[in-house]
Design a protein around this motif. Structure first.
Motif, short mmCIF file in Angstrom:
data_model
loop_
_atom_site.label_atom_id
_atom_site.label_comp_id
_atom_site.label_asym_id
_atom_site.label_seq_id
_atom_site.Cartn_x
_atom_site.Cartn_y
_atom_site.Cartn_z
N THR A 50 0.84 -1.20 0.00
CA THR A 50 0.00 0.00 0.00
C THR A 50 0.87 1.24 0.00
N PRO A 51 0.63 2.20 -0.91
CA PRO A 51 1.43 3.43 -0.91
C PRO A 51 1.33 4.14 0.43
N VAL A 52 2.46 4.63 0.91
CA VAL A 52 2.44 5.38 2.17
C VAL A 52 1.62 6.65 2.00
N ILE A 53 1.77 7.31 0.84
CA ILE A 53 1.06 8.57 0.57
C ILE A 53 0.09 8.35 -0.59
N ALA A 54 -1.18 8.63 -0.36
CA ALA A 54 -2.18 8.59 -1.42
C ALA A 54 -2.92 9.92 -1.42
N VAL A 55 -3.11 10.47 -2.61
CA VAL A 55 -3.70 11.80 -2.75
C VAL A 55 -4.94 11.71 -3.63
N GLU A 56 -6.01 12.35 -3.19
CA GLU A 56 -7.23 12.49 -3.99
C GLU A 56 -7.52 13.96 -4.20
N GLY A 57 -7.89 14.33 -5.43
CA GLY A 57 -8.25 15.71 -5.73
C GLY A 57 -7.12 16.53 -6.31
N ALA A 58 -5.97 15.89 -6.52
CA ALA A 58 -4.84 16.58 -7.16
C ALA A 58 -4.02 15.55 -7.90
N ARG A 59 -3.43 15.97 -9.01
CA ARG A 59 -2.61 15.07 -9.79
C ARG A 59 -1.30 14.79 -9.05
N THR A 60 -0.87 13.54 -9.07
CA THR A 60 0.41 13.18 -8.46
C THR A 60 1.40 12.78 -9.54
N ARG A 61 2.65 12.67 -9.17
CA ARG A 61 3.72 12.40 -10.11
C ARG A 61 4.56 11.22 -9.65
N GLU A 121 -1.20 9.81 18.39
CA GLU A 121 -0.11 10.75 18.12
C GLU A 121 0.28 10.70 16.65
N MET A 122 0.33 9.50 16.08
CA MET A 122 0.65 9.37 14.66
C MET A 122 -0.44 10.01 13.81
N ASN A 123 -1.69 9.79 14.13
CA ASN A 123 -2.78 10.40 13.37
C ASN A 123 -2.72 11.92 13.41
N ASP A 124 -2.47 12.47 14.60
CA ASP A 124 -2.36 13.92 14.73
C ASP A 124 -1.19 14.45 13.90
N SER A 125 -0.09 13.70 13.91
CA SER A 125 1.08 14.10 13.13
C SER A 125 0.78 14.09 11.64
N GLN A 126 0.06 13.08 11.21
CA GLN A 126 -0.28 12.98 9.79
C GLN A 126 -1.20 14.12 9.35
N GLU A 127 -2.15 14.48 10.20
CA GLU A 127 -3.04 15.59 9.87
C GLU A 127 -2.27 16.90 9.78
N ALA A 128 -1.35 17.11 10.72
CA ALA A 128 -0.54 18.32 10.69
C ALA A 128 0.37 18.35 9.47
N ALA A 129 0.93 17.20 9.11
CA ALA A 129 1.80 17.12 7.94
C ALA A 129 1.03 17.46 6.66
N ALA A 130 -0.16 16.89 6.53
CA ALA A 130 -0.98 17.18 5.35
C ALA A 130 -1.35 18.65 5.30
N LEU A 139 -3.03 24.66 -1.72
CA LEU A 139 -4.18 23.83 -2.03
C LEU A 139 -5.12 23.75 -0.84
N SER A 140 -6.40 23.62 -1.12
CA SER A 140 -7.41 23.58 -0.08
C SER A 140 -7.59 22.15 0.43
N PRO A 141 -7.52 21.94 1.74
CA PRO A 141 -7.76 20.60 2.29
C PRO A 141 -9.20 20.13 2.08
N LYS A 142 -10.08 21.04 1.70
CA LYS A 142 -11.46 20.65 1.40
C LYS A 142 -11.56 20.01 0.02
N LYS A 143 -10.59 20.31 -0.83
CA LYS A 143 -10.62 19.75 -2.20
C LYS A 143 -9.59 18.65 -2.41
N VAL A 144 -8.51 18.72 -1.65
CA VAL A 144 -7.46 17.72 -1.79
C VAL A 144 -7.37 16.91 -0.50
#
Length: 264
Positions: A50-61, A121-130, A139-144
Protein backbone atom coordinates in the motif's frame (compact mmCIF):
# COMPACT_ATOMS: atom_id res chain seq x y z
CA UNK A 1 45.99 -17.10 66.19
CA UNK A 2 42.38 -17.09 67.28
CA UNK A 3 42.26 -13.31 66.83
CA UNK A 4 43.55 -13.58 63.26
CA UNK A 5 41.07 -16.33 62.41
CA UNK A 6 38.23 -14.26 63.82
CA UNK A 7 39.25 -11.28 61.68
CA UNK A 8 39.42 -13.41 58.56
CA UNK A 9 35.97 -14.81 59.27
CA UNK A 10 34.61 -11.31 59.81
CA UNK A 11 36.13 -10.10 56.54
CA UNK A 12 34.70 -13.07 54.66
CA UNK A 13 31.24 -12.46 56.10
CA UNK A 14 31.42 -8.76 55.17
CA UNK A 15 32.63 -9.61 51.67
CA UNK A 16 29.78 -12.08 51.25
CA UNK A 17 27.29 -9.45 52.35
CA UNK A 18 28.73 -6.88 49.92
CA UNK A 19 28.66 -9.38 47.06
CA UNK A 20 25.07 -10.29 47.92
CA UNK A 21 24.05 -6.64 47.92
CA UNK A 22 25.75 -6.06 44.57
CA UNK A 23 24.03 -9.08 43.04
CA UNK A 24 20.65 -7.98 44.38
CA UNK A 25 21.23 -4.45 43.05
CA UNK A 26 22.18 -5.74 39.61
CA UNK A 27 19.10 -7.94 39.44
CA UNK A 28 16.67 -5.40 40.88
CA UNK A 29 14.11 -4.03 38.39
CA UNK A 30 14.27 -0.32 37.65
CA UNK A 31 11.64 2.02 36.07
CA UNK A 32 13.54 2.44 32.80
CA UNK A 33 13.17 1.25 29.22
CA UNK A 34 15.91 0.33 26.76
CA UNK A 35 15.65 1.72 23.21
CA UNK A 36 17.47 0.60 20.07
CA UNK A 37 17.58 1.89 16.46
CA UNK A 38 14.42 0.84 14.65
CA UNK A 39 13.55 0.34 10.97
CA UNK A 40 13.42 3.20 8.50
CA UNK A 41 10.69 3.70 5.92
CA UNK A 42 10.52 5.52 2.58
CA UNK A 43 7.43 7.74 2.62
CA UNK A 44 7.57 7.92 -1.18
CA UNK A 45 7.24 4.15 -1.43
CA UNK A 46 4.82 1.50 -0.26
CA UNK A 47 4.43 -0.62 2.85
CA UNK A 48 2.88 -4.07 2.57
CA UNK A 49 1.79 -3.23 -0.96
CA UNK A 50 0.00 0.00 0.00
CA UNK A 51 1.43 3.43 -0.91
CA UNK A 52 2.44 5.38 2.17
CA UNK A 53 1.06 8.57 0.57
CA UNK A 54 -2.18 8.59 -1.42
CA UNK A 55 -3.70 11.80 -2.75
CA UNK A 56 -7.23 12.49 -3.99
CA UNK A 57 -8.25 15.71 -5.73
CA UNK A 58 -4.84 16.58 -7.16
CA UNK A 59 -2.61 15.07 -9.79
CA UNK A 60 0.41 13.18 -8.46
CA UNK A 61 3.72 12.40 -10.11
CA UNK A 62 6.18 9.54 -10.26
CA UNK A 63 9.15 10.12 -7.99
CA UNK A 64 12.71 8.88 -7.77
CA UNK A 65 14.95 8.84 -4.74
CA UNK A 66 13.73 8.23 -1.22
CA UNK A 67 12.57 10.26 1.76
CA UNK A 68 13.32 7.92 4.62
CA UNK A 69 11.99 8.48 8.14
CA UNK A 70 13.71 7.00 11.17
CA UNK A 71 12.30 5.16 14.17
CA UNK A 72 13.42 3.77 17.50
CA UNK A 73 12.15 0.60 19.12
CA UNK A 74 11.78 -0.23 22.80
CA UNK A 75 13.09 -3.68 23.67
CA UNK A 76 11.47 -3.36 27.11
CA UNK A 77 7.81 -4.51 27.08
CA UNK A 78 5.22 -2.04 28.38
CA UNK A 79 4.50 -4.23 31.41
CA UNK A 80 8.15 -4.85 32.37
CA UNK A 81 11.11 -3.01 33.86
CA UNK A 82 14.81 -3.47 33.18
CA UNK A 83 17.40 -4.90 35.53
CA UNK A 84 20.13 -2.72 36.94
CA UNK A 85 22.70 -4.76 35.03
CA UNK A 86 20.90 -3.98 31.76
CA UNK A 87 20.86 -0.27 32.61
CA UNK A 88 24.60 -0.29 33.31
CA UNK A 89 25.31 -2.21 30.12
CA UNK A 90 23.19 0.13 28.01
CA UNK A 91 24.99 3.21 29.35
CA UNK A 92 28.18 1.92 27.74
CA UNK A 93 26.59 0.75 24.49
CA UNK A 94 26.19 3.38 21.76
CA UNK A 95 23.58 1.21 20.07
CA UNK A 96 21.22 1.35 23.03
CA UNK A 97 19.72 4.11 25.17
CA UNK A 98 18.17 4.02 28.61
CA UNK A 99 15.25 6.36 29.25
CA UNK A 100 12.65 6.71 32.03
CA UNK A 101 9.89 4.18 31.41
CA UNK A 102 7.21 6.86 31.74
CA UNK A 103 8.82 8.68 28.82
CA UNK A 104 8.06 5.70 26.58
CA UNK A 105 4.94 4.29 28.17
CA UNK A 106 2.57 6.81 29.83
CA UNK A 107 2.11 6.00 33.51
CA UNK A 108 -1.12 4.35 34.57
CA UNK A 109 -2.01 3.19 31.05
CA UNK A 110 -2.75 -0.36 29.98
CA UNK A 111 -0.96 -1.92 27.02
CA UNK A 112 -4.05 -1.30 24.89
CA UNK A 113 -4.27 2.34 26.01
CA UNK A 114 -0.57 2.85 25.23
CA UNK A 115 -1.07 1.46 21.72
CA UNK A 116 -4.07 3.75 21.21
CA UNK A 117 -2.04 6.72 22.49
CA UNK A 118 0.74 6.03 19.96
CA UNK A 119 -1.76 5.64 17.13
CA UNK A 120 -3.44 8.92 18.07
CA UNK A 121 -0.11 10.75 18.12
CA UNK A 122 0.65 9.37 14.66
CA UNK A 123 -2.78 10.40 13.37
CA UNK A 124 -2.36 13.92 14.73
CA UNK A 125 1.08 14.10 13.13
CA UNK A 126 -0.28 12.98 9.79
CA UNK A 127 -3.04 15.59 9.87
CA UNK A 128 -0.54 18.32 10.69
CA UNK A 129 1.80 17.12 7.94
CA UNK A 130 -0.98 17.18 5.35
CA UNK A 131 -2.09 20.64 6.50
CA UNK A 132 1.46 22.02 6.33
CA UNK A 133 2.12 20.51 2.90
CA UNK A 134 -1.16 21.68 1.35
CA UNK A 135 -0.65 25.14 2.87
CA UNK A 136 2.76 25.33 1.21
CA UNK A 137 1.26 24.20 -2.10
CA UNK A 138 -1.63 26.63 -1.87
CA UNK A 139 -4.18 23.83 -2.03
CA UNK A 140 -7.41 23.58 -0.08
CA UNK A 141 -7.76 20.60 2.29
CA UNK A 142 -11.46 20.65 1.40
CA UNK A 143 -10.62 19.75 -2.20
CA UNK A 144 -7.46 17.72 -1.79
CA UNK A 145 -7.45 14.74 0.52
CA UNK A 146 -4.28 13.01 1.66
CA UNK A 147 -4.23 9.52 3.15
CA UNK A 148 -1.08 8.38 4.94
CA UNK A 149 -0.58 4.69 5.70
CA UNK A 150 2.37 3.42 7.71
CA UNK A 151 1.66 0.31 9.81
CA UNK A 152 3.54 -0.40 13.03
CA UNK A 153 4.88 3.14 13.43
CA UNK A 154 3.54 5.40 16.16
CA UNK A 155 4.27 8.82 17.60
CA UNK A 156 4.65 12.27 16.02
CA UNK A 157 8.25 12.29 14.80
CA UNK A 158 7.50 11.40 11.16
CA UNK A 159 5.66 14.67 10.53
CA UNK A 160 8.42 16.48 8.64
CA UNK A 161 9.07 13.58 6.28
CA UNK A 162 5.36 13.09 5.60
CA UNK A 163 5.02 16.76 4.66
CA UNK A 164 8.03 16.61 2.32
CA UNK A 165 6.70 13.42 0.76
CA UNK A 166 3.30 14.97 0.03
CA UNK A 167 4.94 17.97 -1.63
CA UNK A 168 7.21 15.72 -3.70
CA UNK A 169 4.27 13.57 -4.81
CA UNK A 170 2.19 16.57 -5.92
CA UNK A 171 4.68 19.20 -7.07
CA UNK A 172 8.23 17.92 -6.77
CA UNK A 173 10.75 20.70 -7.17
CA UNK A 174 8.28 22.74 -9.22
CA UNK A 175 10.29 22.16 -12.41
CA UNK A 176 9.43 18.56 -13.13
CA UNK A 177 12.13 17.14 -10.88
CA UNK A 178 12.25 15.49 -7.51
CA UNK A 179 12.85 17.12 -4.14
CA UNK A 180 15.45 14.45 -3.47
CA UNK A 181 17.35 14.91 -6.72
CA UNK A 182 17.25 11.12 -6.95
CA UNK A 183 19.06 10.72 -3.61
CA UNK A 184 18.07 8.91 -0.46
CA UNK A 185 17.39 11.56 2.18
CA UNK A 186 16.72 10.75 5.82
CA UNK A 187 14.90 12.90 8.31
CA UNK A 188 13.07 13.23 11.57
CA UNK A 189 11.05 15.96 13.25
CA UNK A 190 7.54 16.73 14.37
CA UNK A 191 5.62 19.29 12.38
CA UNK A 192 2.86 21.77 13.11
CA UNK A 193 0.23 22.87 10.61
CA UNK A 194 2.14 26.14 10.13
CA UNK A 195 5.27 24.21 9.12
CA UNK A 196 7.23 24.55 12.35
CA UNK A 197 9.56 21.60 12.95
CA UNK A 198 9.86 20.31 16.52
CA UNK A 199 12.19 18.09 18.53
CA UNK A 200 11.92 14.31 18.72
CA UNK A 201 13.01 11.59 21.11
CA UNK A 202 15.86 9.15 20.53
CA UNK A 203 17.61 11.23 17.89
CA UNK A 204 20.98 9.57 18.59
CA UNK A 205 19.51 6.16 17.78
CA UNK A 206 17.68 7.51 14.73
CA UNK A 207 21.01 8.70 13.35
CA UNK A 208 22.28 5.14 13.60
CA UNK A 209 19.14 3.76 11.98
CA UNK A 210 19.37 5.95 8.87
CA UNK A 211 23.12 5.49 8.48
CA UNK A 212 22.69 1.73 8.74
CA UNK A 213 20.20 1.94 5.86
CA UNK A 214 22.51 3.88 3.56
CA UNK A 215 21.49 7.49 4.29
CA UNK A 216 24.20 10.17 4.05
CA UNK A 217 22.08 13.32 4.51
CA UNK A 218 19.83 13.58 7.57
CA UNK A 219 17.34 16.39 8.23
CA UNK A 220 16.93 17.09 11.96
CA UNK A 221 15.31 19.75 14.17
CA UNK A 222 17.81 22.59 14.59
CA UNK A 223 17.23 22.61 18.35
CA UNK A 224 18.81 19.15 18.57
CA UNK A 225 22.09 19.86 16.81
CA UNK A 226 24.23 19.60 19.94
CA UNK A 227 22.73 16.27 20.99
CA UNK A 228 22.94 14.82 17.49
CA UNK A 229 26.58 15.83 17.07
CA UNK A 230 27.65 13.85 20.12
CA UNK A 231 26.55 10.59 18.51
CA UNK A 232 26.85 11.31 14.78
CA UNK A 233 27.90 8.19 12.86
CA UNK A 234 30.79 8.54 10.43
CA UNK A 235 29.65 9.56 6.97
CA UNK A 236 26.36 11.13 8.06
CA UNK A 237 25.72 14.82 7.36
CA UNK A 238 23.37 16.51 9.80
CA UNK A 239 21.14 19.14 8.20
CA UNK A 240 19.31 21.27 10.80
CA UNK A 241 15.98 22.92 10.00
CA UNK A 242 13.44 24.98 11.94
CA UNK A 243 10.59 24.91 9.42
CA UNK A 244 9.26 23.06 6.41
CA UNK A 245 10.53 25.88 4.20
CA UNK A 246 14.01 25.42 5.70
CA UNK A 247 13.88 21.75 4.78
CA UNK A 248 12.79 22.54 1.22
CA UNK A 249 15.61 25.09 0.89
CA UNK A 250 18.11 22.52 2.18
CA UNK A 251 16.94 19.94 -0.36
CA UNK A 252 17.20 22.58 -3.08
CA UNK A 253 20.80 23.26 -2.08
CA UNK A 254 21.55 19.53 -2.04
CA UNK A 255 20.29 19.34 -5.63
CA UNK A 256 22.71 22.10 -6.58
CA UNK A 257 19.83 24.42 -7.45
CA UNK A 258 20.94 27.33 -5.29
CA UNK A 259 21.66 28.20 -1.70
CA UNK A 260 23.86 26.55 0.91
CA UNK A 261 23.23 23.30 2.75
CA UNK A 262 23.00 24.15 6.47
CA UNK A 263 25.00 22.14 8.98
CA UNK A 264 25.19 21.70 12.74
Amino acid sequence: MTSVTTRIRTLLVCAALVISLVVVALLAPLPFAVLVPGPTADVLGAQRGTPVIAVEGARTRETTGELRLATVVSVTPPDASVKSSEVVGAWFDEHRAVVPRDGVYPAGKSIEQIAQHNVQEMNDSQEAAAAAALRHLGLSPKKVRVRLTLPDVGGPSAGLMFALGIIDKIEGDGRGGDLTGGRTIGGTGTIAADGTVGAVGGIELKEQAVRRDGVRNFLIPRSQCATALTARPEGLRLIPVRTLDDALDALKALRGAGGTVPSC
